[in-house]
Each structure stands twice: as structure tokens, then as C-alpha cells.
Write an enzyme that holds these catalytic residues in place. Structure first.
Site, mmCIF file in Angstrom:
data_model
loop_
_atom_site.group_PDB
_atom_site.id
_atom_site.type_symbol
_atom_site.label_atom_id
_atom_site.label_comp_id
_atom_site.label_asym_id
_atom_site.label_seq_id
_atom_site.Cartn_x
_atom_site.Cartn_y
_atom_site.Cartn_z
ATOM 1 N N ARG A 1 43.206 69.051 -33.545
ATOM 2 C CA ARG A 1 43.373 67.901 -33.858
ATOM 3 C C ARG A 1 42.328 66.673 -34.645
ATOM 4 N NH1 ARG A 1 43.721 63.484 -28.650
ATOM 5 N NH2 ARG A 1 46.050 64.084 -28.466
ATOM 6 N N HIS B 1 52.690 63.567 -33.386
ATOM 7 C CA HIS B 1 52.232 64.294 -31.931
ATOM 8 C C HIS B 1 53.597 65.456 -31.666
ATOM 9 C CE1 HIS B 1 49.685 64.626 -28.411
ATOM 10 N NE2 HIS B 1 49.559 63.969 -28.470
ATOM 11 N N GLN C 1 53.628 67.112 -27.551
ATOM 12 C CA GLN C 1 53.863 65.696 -26.716
ATOM 13 C C GLN C 1 55.351 65.268 -27.047
ATOM 14 O OE1 GLN C 1 51.644 63.691 -24.733
ATOM 15 N NE2 GLN C 1 53.240 63.411 -23.735
ATOM 16 N N ASP D 1 53.774 53.900 -25.756
ATOM 17 C CA ASP D 1 52.058 54.437 -26.279
ATOM 18 C C ASP D 1 51.567 52.866 -27.015
ATOM 19 O OD1 ASP D 1 49.928 55.397 -26.889
ATOM 20 O OD2 ASP D 1 50.814 55.962 -29.000
ATOM 21 N N CYS E 1 52.935 58.687 -23.079
ATOM 22 C CA CYS E 1 52.257 60.069 -23.718
ATOM 23 C C CYS E 1 50.715 60.122 -22.470
ATOM 24 C CB CYS E 1 52.027 60.161 -24.992
ATOM 25 S SG CYS E 1 50.994 59.215 -25.507
ATOM 26 N N ARG F 1 52.967 69.239 -20.795
ATOM 27 C CA ARG F 1 53.047 69.270 -21.549
ATOM 28 C C ARG F 1 51.559 71.104 -21.741
ATOM 29 N NH1 ARG F 1 49.428 65.881 -25.026
ATOM 30 N NH2 ARG F 1 48.989 67.567 -26.558
#
Ligand code: CP
Ligand code: NVA
Length: 311
Positions: free
Chosen positions: A101, A128, A131, A224, A261, A289
Site C-alpha cells: 500500500r 484499490h 477492495q 467512499d 469500503c 477482503r
């Protein structure tokens, strides 16, 4: 040949479906799959905060029989200026895969360019993709499939989640609508790539500034945070009409599922009533996830001729 997962379109539609099938199998029989037995080690590196990604990779790698080396990359020599290429050369001789990340997409791309083991994007400023695999698994569970499902994302259209919904959703044959204020539209290059993918999968892509039109009749409403990690302060007033609230849920209809998320900011991008209400699938989404990433790692390692000598 080594396979990486740096953005959603690194998987073809058929490959994405394979990974999602494997994720469903891994969820059904959680402790039956141990491809990392040895244990082989997976490096899981963070340049930014994380709860779900850190936990789900650490737990998932352990459940696959492996060992997760979870590290804040800033405490490694990477944080003092050692190059990404040299870090990759050290890691590839010892670990089975690298999960990272970080900020710029070019950083995971550079790591991948110098790594003979799979590199997985665990979030960059641009994408992402892990996700979105979990989100697609959640939508499949709720709707029975993905092709033809309409997903409307309301909020910051220029962030990693919006970009990944565009690419990942188009790959799945979904109809992806992005509603964002002026100045927060998705990267045109990502939109063009999503349109190209959608042309082959029967999906479609729509970008608008009208949140109500986007929500109208949608099967899935997603949002988000309005302020992503690493972003400067911005004028949040322009985002107010894009909140996923009871009005947008009503416009979508009784069939709608709501995704986020997480972490969520109740009263900002999503109302508490909706996040904690009957249409919300966010806790399944967060759990998925784990399953989706276990499947992804297993799939990438199967595709990749491993040369790291035991990990
Ligand atoms: N959704 C997500 O990636 O959560 P974390 O930032 O907690 O990992
Ligand atoms: N867009 C958010 C996602 C967090 C999981 C961010 O980058 O901060």
C-alpha cells in the site's frame, strides 16, 4: 511468467471470474486451502494507514499456511531513500509475493518491474483493486451474478475507489455510473479504458454530475470517503448532494444493496441510517477482503513460476 495485480484490468474478464469463483470456494471451506504451506512468506508493506487490508492479508496468509511479514515500509530503508528496485531485488529472493500500500501507482509498477514474484497493489492513490474484488464477491452473493448489474458510485470520482469500480466493474460486465461534483471527475484515461473493456463484456460506463440520476434504479449504491489518505483539505460543501442517504436509497429502489469500503464517516459521504440500515452489506464486504485476497494470492502464485527458493 510472473503475474502482478496492480490495477483491476490486470485480470481479464475470465480471470476475474476464476478468482471470484475461488474466493467463493475459499469462503465455503475456509481452512481447506493451504498453498503457502511451508510456510512461505508474503511481505505486506504499508506506507499508509490500514485496518482491513492489514488484518485481512495477515489473517488470510496465515490461513493459507504461510507467514505474513507485515511492515510499515517507512521503518525499512525504503523510508530512508533506498530505491524501490533494490528493495524488490532483496525481497524477491526471500518471499513468495509482495503486497504494498503506497501513494503513487508508479511505485507499485516499479516494484513489479524489478520483482520476479507477484506484486499486489493494496491501494495506491489511483486504484484499490483488492477492495473491488471483495466488492464484486459481495455483489455476486447478493445479486447472484455481476453481468448487467448497475452500480452507482456517488462522491469523489477522481479517487482510487472510483477508478477501480470503473475498471473492475467493466471487466465484470457491469453498468458503472460515477456521479461526482465538477472538478472531481474520474481520470479520462481510466474512463476510456473502462469503456474499451465494457465494449467487450456487455457492460457500460457513465460519468455524470447528477447524483439522483445516477442513483435512479441502481442495483448497488457505493460511496467512499470524500477525503482520501494523503489528500489536502478540500471544500466538502460541493459533495453534500452526493451523500448516500435515504433519498438515494429510495431513488434506487427496494432491491438496492449499499457498499462502502470503510472506514466510513457517518453524516458525510453516507448517512448513519443507510450505513447501519437493512440495505447495507458493508460488514460482508469487509469480511470478503479476506476470502478475495486469499483467492487472488493463490491464483497469482499458481500462474507464476516461483524461483525464490522456498521463501
Ligand atoms: N477498505 C480498506 O482498504 O480499509 P483499510 O484502509 O482499513 O485497509
Ligand atoms: N479512498 C480511500 C480509501 C480507503 C480505504 C483512501 O484512499 O483513503
Amino acid at each position: 511468467m510472473v503475474r502482478h495485480f496492480l490495477r483491476d484490468d490486470d485480470l481479464t474478464p475470465a480471470e476475474q471470474a476464476e478468482v471470484l469463483d475461488l474466493a467463493a470456494a475459499m469462503k465455503r471451506d475456509r481452512f481447506a486451502h493451504r498453498p503457502l504451506e511451508g510456510p512461505r512468506t508474503v511481505a505486506v508493506l504499508f506506507d499508509k494507514h490500514s485496518t482491513r487490508t492489514r488484518i485481512s492479508f495477515a489473517v488470510g496468509i496465515a490461513e493459507l499456511g504461510g507467514h505474513a511479514l507485515v511492515m510499515d515500509a517507512g521503518t525499512s530503508q525504503l523510508g530512508r531513500g533506498e530505491t524501490i528496485a533494490d528493495t524488490a531485488r532483496v525481497l524477491e529472493r526471500q518471499v513468495a509475493a509482495i503486497v504494498w500500500r503506497t501513494s503513487g501507482q508508479e511505485r507499485v509498477e516499479e516494484m513489479a518491474a524489478f520483482s520476479s514474484v507477484p506484486v499486489v497493489n493494496a491501494l495506491t492513490d489511483q486504484f484499490h483493486p483488492c477492495q473491488i474484488l471483495a466488492d464484486l464477491q459481495t455483489i455476486r452473493e447478493a445479486k447472484g451474478g455481476l453481468a448487467g448489474v448497475t452500480l452507482a458510485y456517488l462522491g469523489d470520482g477522481a479517487n482510487n475507489m472510483a477508478h477501480s469500480y470503473l475498471l473492475g466493474g467493466a471487466t465484470a460486465g457491469m453498468h458503472v455510473r460515477i456521479a461526482a461534483p465538477a472538478g472531481y471527475a474520474p481520470d479520462p484515461a481510466v474512463v476510456a479504458r473502462a469503456e474499451e473493456i465494457a465494449a467487450g463484456t456487455g457492460g457500460s460506463v457513465q460519468v455524470t454530475t447528477d447524483p439522483k440520476a445516477a442513483a435512479d434504479g441502481a442495483d448497488v449504491l457505493a460511496t467512499d470517503t470524500w477525503v482520501s489518505m494523503g489528500q489536502d483539505a478540500k471544500d466538502l460543501a460541493v459533495f453534500e448532494p452526493y451523500r448516500v442517504d435515504e433519498e438515494k436509497v429510495a431513488l434506487a429502489g427496494p432491491q438496492v444493496s449499499v457498499l462502502h469500503c470503510l472506514p466510513a464517516y457517518r453524516g458525510k459521504e453516507i448517512s448513519a441510517e443507510v450505513l447501519d440500515g437493512p440495505h447495507s452489506l458493508v460488514w460482508d464486504e469487509a469480511e470478503n477482503r479476506l476470502h478475495a485476497q486469499k483467492a487472488l494470492l493463490t491464483w497469482l502464485l499458481r500462474q507464476t513460476a516461483t524461483e525464490e527458493g522456498g521463501g
